[in-house]
Design a protein around this motif. Structure first.
Motif, PDB file in Angstrom:
ATOM      1  N   ALA A 259       0.828  -1.205   0.000  1.00 53.81           N
ATOM      2  CA  ALA A 259       0.000   0.000   0.000  1.00 53.81           C
ATOM      3  C   ALA A 259       0.863   1.255   0.000  1.00 53.81           C
ATOM      4  CB  ALA A 259      -0.932  -0.002   1.206  1.00 53.81           C
ATOM      5  N   ALA A 260       1.946   1.233   0.775  1.00 51.93           N
ATOM      6  CA  ALA A 260       2.869   2.374   0.801  1.00 51.93           C
ATOM      7  C   ALA A 260       3.532   2.558  -0.561  1.00 51.93           C
ATOM      8  CB  ALA A 260       3.922   2.175   1.889  1.00 51.93           C
ATOM      9  N   GLU A 261       3.857   1.467  -1.237  1.00 55.49           N
ATOM     10  CA  GLU A 261       4.440   1.560  -2.576  1.00 55.49           C
ATOM     11  C   GLU A 261       3.422   2.121  -3.568  1.00 55.49           C
ATOM     12  OE1 GLU A 261       7.432   1.129  -3.725  1.00 55.49           O
ATOM     13  OE2 GLU A 261       8.369   0.412  -1.884  1.00 55.49           O
ATOM     14  N   TYR A 262       2.175   1.680  -3.460  1.00 56.49           N
ATOM     15  CA  TYR A 262       1.132   2.258  -4.319  1.00 56.49           C
ATOM     16  C   TYR A 262       1.114   3.786  -4.162  1.00 56.49           C
ATOM     17  CZ  TYR A 262      -1.223  -2.359  -4.956  1.00 56.49           C
ATOM     18  OH  TYR A 262      -1.550  -3.640  -5.276  1.00 56.49           O
ATOM     19  N   ARG A 263       1.160   4.217  -2.903  1.00 57.16           N
ATOM     20  CA  ARG A 263       1.111   5.666  -2.636  1.00 57.16           C
ATOM     21  C   ARG A 263       2.332   6.360  -3.234  1.00 57.16           C
ATOM     22  NH1 ARG A 263       1.028   8.357   3.351  1.00 57.16           N
ATOM     23  NH2 ARG A 263       2.881   7.045   3.511  1.00 57.16           N
ATOM     24  N   ALA A 264       3.501   5.738  -3.102  1.00 52.12           N
ATOM     25  CA  ALA A 264       4.717   6.329  -3.663  1.00 52.12           C
ATOM     26  C   ALA A 264       4.637   6.421  -5.184  1.00 52.12           C
ATOM     27  CB  ALA A 264       5.930   5.506  -3.250  1.00 52.12           C
ATOM     28  N   LEU A 265       3.900   5.524  -5.787  1.00 57.01           N
ATOM     29  CA  LEU A 265       3.725   5.551  -7.242  1.00 57.01           C
ATOM     30  C   LEU A 265       2.661   6.548  -7.692  1.00 57.01           C
ATOM     31  CD1 LEU A 265       3.923   1.697  -7.882  1.00 57.01           C
ATOM     32  CD2 LEU A 265       5.561   3.409  -8.684  1.00 57.01           C
ATOM     33  N   GLY A 266       2.015   7.183  -6.727  1.00 56.16           N
ATOM     34  CA  GLY A 266       1.047   8.213  -7.055  1.00 56.16           C
ATOM     35  C   GLY A 266      -0.405   7.824  -6.897  1.00 56.16           C
ATOM     36  N   LEU A 267      -0.667   6.577  -6.524  1.00 58.03           N
ATOM     37  CA  LEU A 267      -2.051   6.156  -6.333  1.00 58.03           C
ATOM     38  C   LEU A 267      -2.601   6.735  -5.034  1.00 58.03           C
ATOM     39  CD1 LEU A 267      -1.842   2.416  -7.443  1.00 58.03           C
ATOM     40  CD2 LEU A 267      -2.884   4.310  -8.695  1.00 58.03           C
ATOM     41  N   LYS A 268      -3.884   7.036  -5.052  1.00 60.72           N
ATOM     42  CA  LYS A 268      -4.525   7.614  -3.871  1.00 60.72           C
ATOM     43  C   LYS A 268      -5.939   7.073  -3.758  1.00 60.72           C
ATOM     44  CE  LYS A 268      -6.018  11.723  -6.439  1.00 60.72           C
ATOM     45  NZ  LYS A 268      -5.654  11.117  -7.750  1.00 60.72           N
ATOM     46  N   ALA A 269      -6.570   7.346  -2.612  1.00 60.96           N
ATOM     47  CA  ALA A 269      -7.936   6.862  -2.368  1.00 60.96           C
ATOM     48  C   ALA A 269      -8.853   7.309  -3.501  1.00 60.96           C
ATOM     49  CB  ALA A 269      -8.442   7.395  -1.035  1.00 60.96           C
ATOM     50  N   GLY A 270      -9.662   6.372  -3.979  1.00 55.68           N
ATOM     51  CA  GLY A 270     -10.601   6.660  -5.057  1.00 55.68           C
ATOM     52  C   GLY A 270     -10.072   6.327  -6.434  1.00 55.68           C
ATOM     53  N   ASP A 271      -8.742   6.136  -6.575  1.00 57.26           N
ATOM     54  CA  ASP A 271      -8.188   5.711  -7.856  1.00 57.26           C
ATOM     55  C   ASP A 271      -8.560   4.254  -8.101  1.00 57.26           C
ATOM     56  OD1 ASP A 271      -7.059   8.169  -8.277  1.00 57.26           O
ATOM     57  OD2 ASP A 271      -5.006   7.556  -7.798  1.00 57.26           O
ATOM     58  N   ARG A 272      -8.576   3.863  -9.374  1.00 60.35           N
ATOM     59  CA  ARG A 272      -8.951   2.502  -9.748  1.00 60.35           C
ATOM     60  C   ARG A 272      -7.715   1.706 -10.179  1.00 60.35           C
ATOM     61  NH1 ARG A 272     -12.529   5.945 -11.510  1.00 60.35           N
ATOM     62  NH2 ARG A 272     -11.636   6.107 -13.608  1.00 60.35           N
ATOM     63  N   LEU A 273      -7.622   0.486  -9.635  1.00 59.39           N
ATOM     64  CA  LEU A 273      -6.513  -0.419  -9.916  1.00 59.39           C
ATOM     65  C   LEU A 273      -7.075  -1.687 -10.527  1.00 59.39           C
ATOM     66  CD1 LEU A 273      -3.523  -1.374  -9.615  1.00 59.39           C
ATOM     67  CD2 LEU A 273      -4.145  -2.154  -7.313  1.00 59.39           C
ATOM     68  N   ALA A 274      -6.805  -1.918 -11.820  1.00 58.86           N
ATOM     69  CA  ALA A 274      -7.257  -3.139 -12.484  1.00 58.86           C
ATOM     70  C   ALA A 274      -6.333  -4.289 -12.138  1.00 58.86           C
ATOM     71  CB  ALA A 274      -7.300  -2.929 -13.993  1.00 58.86           C
ATOM     72  N   LEU A 275      -6.907  -5.476 -11.946  1.00 61.79           N
ATOM     73  CA  LEU A 275      -6.150  -6.679 -11.595  1.00 61.79           C
ATOM     74  C   LEU A 275      -6.495  -7.787 -12.580  1.00 61.79           C
ATOM     75  CD1 LEU A 275      -6.914  -6.687  -7.758  1.00 61.79           C
ATOM     76  CD2 LEU A 275      -4.808  -5.892  -8.818  1.00 61.79           C
ATOM     77  N   SER A 276      -5.550  -8.185 -13.411  1.00 62.99           N
ATOM     78  CA  SER A 276      -5.738  -9.330 -14.300  1.00 62.99           C
ATOM     79  C   SER A 276      -4.860 -10.459 -13.790  1.00 62.99           C
ATOM     80  CB  SER A 276      -5.362  -8.955 -15.737  1.00 62.99           C
ATOM     81  OG  SER A 276      -6.255  -8.014 -16.273  1.00 62.99           O
ATOM     82  N   LEU A 277      -5.321 -11.072 -12.714  1.00 64.10           N
ATOM     83  CA  LEU A 277      -4.521 -12.072 -12.012  1.00 64.10           C
ATOM     84  C   LEU A 277      -5.381 -13.276 -11.655  1.00 64.10           C
ATOM     85  CD1 LEU A 277      -2.748  -9.658  -9.491  1.00 64.10           C
ATOM     86  CD2 LEU A 277      -1.712 -10.681 -11.526  1.00 64.10           C
ATOM     87  N   PRO A 278      -4.829 -14.479 -11.745  1.00 63.90           N
ATOM     88  CA  PRO A 278      -5.584 -15.662 -11.309  1.00 63.90           C
ATOM     89  C   PRO A 278      -5.701 -15.686  -9.794  1.00 63.90           C
ATOM     90  CG  PRO A 278      -3.325 -16.255 -11.835  1.00 63.90           C
ATOM     91  CD  PRO A 278      -3.474 -14.814 -12.222  1.00 63.90           C
ATOM     92  N   THR A 279      -6.528 -16.582  -9.320  1.00 63.07           N
ATOM     93  CA  THR A 279      -6.643 -16.778  -7.879  1.00 63.07           C
ATOM     94  C   THR A 279      -5.289 -17.195  -7.318  1.00 63.07           C
ATOM     95  OG1 THR A 279      -8.970 -17.384  -8.004  1.00 63.07           O
ATOM     96  CG2 THR A 279      -7.752 -18.165  -6.085  1.00 63.07           C
ATOM     97  N   GLY A 280      -4.813 -16.470  -6.315  1.00 63.63           N
ATOM     98  CA  GLY A 280      -3.513 -16.763  -5.734  1.00 63.63           C
ATOM     99  C   GLY A 280      -3.079 -15.664  -4.797  1.00 63.63           C
ATOM    100  N   SER A 281      -1.927 -15.844  -4.189  1.00 60.21           N
ATOM    101  CA  SER A 281      -1.455 -14.906  -3.167  1.00 60.21           C
ATOM    102  C   SER A 281      -1.197 -13.513  -3.737  1.00 60.21           C
ATOM    103  CB  SER A 281      -0.184 -15.455  -2.508  1.00 60.21           C
ATOM    104  OG  SER A 281       0.814 -15.714  -3.487  1.00 60.21           O
ATOM    105  N   THR A 282      -0.664 -13.427  -4.955  1.00 64.36           N
ATOM    106  CA  THR A 282      -0.392 -12.108  -5.529  1.00 64.36           C
ATOM    107  C   THR A 282      -1.677 -11.308  -5.674  1.00 64.36           C
ATOM    108  OG1 THR A 282       1.554 -12.909  -6.719  1.00 64.36           O
ATOM    109  CG2 THR A 282       0.564 -10.881  -7.513  1.00 64.36           C
ATOM    110  N   HIS A 283      -2.705 -11.941  -6.219  1.00 61.21           N
ATOM    111  CA  HIS A 283      -4.000 -11.270  -6.359  1.00 61.21           C
ATOM    112  C   HIS A 283      -4.533 -10.843  -4.989  1.00 61.21           C
ATOM    113  CE1 HIS A 283      -8.080 -11.159  -8.659  1.00 61.21           C
ATOM    114  NE2 HIS A 283      -8.103 -10.331  -7.641  1.00 61.21           N
ATOM    115  N   LEU A 284      -4.465 -11.755  -4.043  1.00 58.06           N
ATOM    116  CA  LEU A 284      -5.014 -11.494  -2.719  1.00 58.06           C
ATOM    117  C   LEU A 284      -4.330 -10.295  -2.061  1.00 58.06           C
ATOM    118  CD1 LEU A 284      -6.993 -12.757  -0.559  1.00 58.06           C
ATOM    119  CD2 LEU A 284      -4.958 -13.779   0.428  1.00 58.06           C
ATOM    120  N   PHE A 285      -3.009 -10.294  -2.041  1.00 56.56           N
ATOM    121  CA  PHE A 285      -2.290  -9.219  -1.358  1.00 56.56           C
ATOM    122  C   PHE A 285      -2.370  -7.901  -2.130  1.00 56.56           C
ATOM    123  CE2 PHE A 285       0.220 -12.896   0.514  1.00 56.56           C
ATOM    124  CZ  PHE A 285      -0.430 -12.820   1.748  1.00 56.56           C
TER     125      PHE A 285
END
Length: 499
Positions: A41-67
């Motif tokens: 989450a801190a890395e997301y913020r450092a990359l410029g993401l903030k509350a209300g922004d949309r993050l698309a996830l094209s990931l299968p079921t697994g730990s990466t998707h979950l976290f």
């Protein structure tokens, strides 16, 4: 009402050393989950993401998707999971609709979309051709997921996300032919997790297993957040395999499993083996109902109790068969409630249509005010599904009002398949319906009217659809007609198509 971030943080603080996640023999404790999701989450913020922004996830079921999802929730970033089977045209259309600020995907999914159509920030889970950027406002950049996951950044100085705000946007299907994007709040997520743990009487000793897509409400809110609410463990497998299912369940040590009816039918079709009972499962939560003979056969073979429920992406509080009362295995059960009676949960039938009013209902469809308005009647969600209620207050499913097709646990509409078929030069027009499948749910049947002088084989049409559609949308049955039946207003009369 607590936010999804506080819901997760409280569980991690209460049972830090307990196993939170198991995947292919690898374990993460609740404390490891807290540290990893905070850092990402801190890395997301450092990359410029903030509350209300949309993050698309094209990931299968697994730990990466979950976290990746849980880290987004901690920052108030809206997670937008996309089904991994989407064809290039579908994936590009989904990204154009959602306009995400960032996209997490593997190299194979990234290759399906032209660079010009990608968001400005891409997080590559395969770490191919990646370089690190520090600001989302910079030119388009690709970042390695491994860099985010290995971070030791601390998440501080970030306001707790408002639980009333949208936390997830999940793609569902409507009756118009175009998929819709349901906006789900943090409140809905937390209430669903708390209630699911209560409905199934989950304890800290339970481990929940799912092989359903994390892009769906079931694996996301029932299995994952139900485990968090109970301080239980979660086990993930990337997809369902009938031949490996009982092995996966046994190796995971799961005591509770979530499934869909088609999976159970496939398992019943396989020869009975001792492996079906070589596990710790006590409960399997599934939908839709199998019917009395199949339901009882499955319980006899597996030794686990099968609990049938009904819920929607748009509202997770539908019905469930009670654990501590006499049940009718062919029913949907009783209306679901939250353990705290202050949270509203009402059901009514209007011309046999199931309508719901509760606090675990979605916030409307993204960028679609017309569909949002049409989904409600004075605050009541119109499900489009039909039911009857007996004198005991038990509900029974009676069919679909909406023209939806249910296949392999997915909902699809005729219109999206018809639109692709009509792109083929040999097809003048097309109509698509669902027909009963031996595995339960539906098979997809397509009726085509050919252009004058054109000829095309079923094999060619199937190959064309495979190129343009997700696998579960590809028709398996074909009929050629001279013309399609029409209503007086020239709409396709689906009920008059030859069966």
């Amino acid at each position: 009402m607590k936010s999804l971030r506080r819901f997760l943080d409280e569980a991690c603080a209460e049972v830090p050393d307990k196993t939170f996640l198991e995947e292919s023999g690898k374990l993460w404790t609740y404390d490891a989950c807290a540290r990893l999701t905070d850092a990402v989450a801190a890395e997301y913020r450092a990359l410029g993401l903030k509350a209300g922004d949309r993050l698309a996830l094209s990931l299968p079921t697994g730990s990466t998707h979950l976290f990746a999802w849980l880290a987004a929730a901690k920052l108030g970033v809206i997670a937008c999971p996309l089904h991994t089977e989407l064809a290039p045209r579908e994936l590009q259309r989904a990204l154009a609709h959602l306009q995400p600020h960032a996209w997490i995907a593997d190299a194979e999914r990234l290759s399906r979309v032209d660079k010009a159509c990608r968001p400005r920030l891409v997080i590559d889970v395969d770490d191919s051709n990646s370089h690190t950027t520090t600001n989302l406002t910079a030119a388009a950049a690709t970042v390695a997921w491994s860099d985010l996951a290995a971070s030791t950044r601390v998440l501080d100085g970030v306001d707790e996300p408002d639980p009333q705000h949208v936390s997830d946007i999940l793609t569902t299907s409507g009756t118009t032919g175009a998929p819709k994007s349901a906006q789900l709040s943090g409140r809905m997520a937390v209430l669903t997790g708390e209630a699911f743990a209560w409905w199934l009487k989950l304890t800290r000793d339970d481990r929940l297993f799912t092989c359903l897509p994390l892009s769906h409400i079931n694996a996301r809110y029932y299995s994952t957040l139900g485990a968090v609410a109970a301080r239980a463990s979660l086990s993930l497998a990337p997809k369902f395999s009938a031949s490996r299912f009982w092995t996966h369940v046994s190796e995971s040590g799961a005591t509770v499993c979530n499934a869909i009816g088609a999976m159970l039918k496939m398992l019943l079709e396989r020869p009975a083996t001792p492996q079906e009972r070589a596990h710790r499962l006590r409960l399997i939560y599934a939908a839709p109902a199998l019917g009395d003979p199949a339901h009882r056969e499955f319980e006899a073979r597996s030794g686990a109790r099968l609990v049938i429920g009904y819920g929607l992406t748009e509202s997770t509080f539908g019905f469930i068969q009670p654990l501590d009362e006499t049940r009718d295995v062919a029913s949907l059960g009783l209306p679901r409630r939250h353990p705290d009676p202050r949270w509203n949960a009402e059901v009514r039938l209007v011309d046999h249509e199931i309508q719901l009013k509760n606090d675990a209902t979605f916030e409307g469809y993204f960028n679609d005010p017309v569909a949002t308005r049409d989904a409600f009647d004075a605050g009541w969600l119109k499900t489009g599904d039909l039911a009857r209620c007996d004198s005991r207050g038990v509900y029974f499913f009676a069919g679909r009002k909406k023209l939806l097709i249910r296949r392999r646990g997915e909902n699809l509409t005729p219109g999206e398949v018809e639109a692709v078929l009509e792109l083929h030069p040999a097809v003048l027009e097309a109509a698509v319906i669902g027909v009963p499948s031996p595995l339960g749910e539906d098979d997809v049947r397509a009726y085509v009217v050919l252009a004058p002088g054109a000829a095309v084989s079923d094999t060619e049409l199937t190959a064309f659809c495979v190129e343009h559609l997700a696998g579960f949308k590809v028709p398996t049955q074909w009929r050629t007609l001279a013309s399609l039946p029409r209503t007086p207003t020239q709409r396709i009369a689906y009920h008059e198509l030859p069966r």
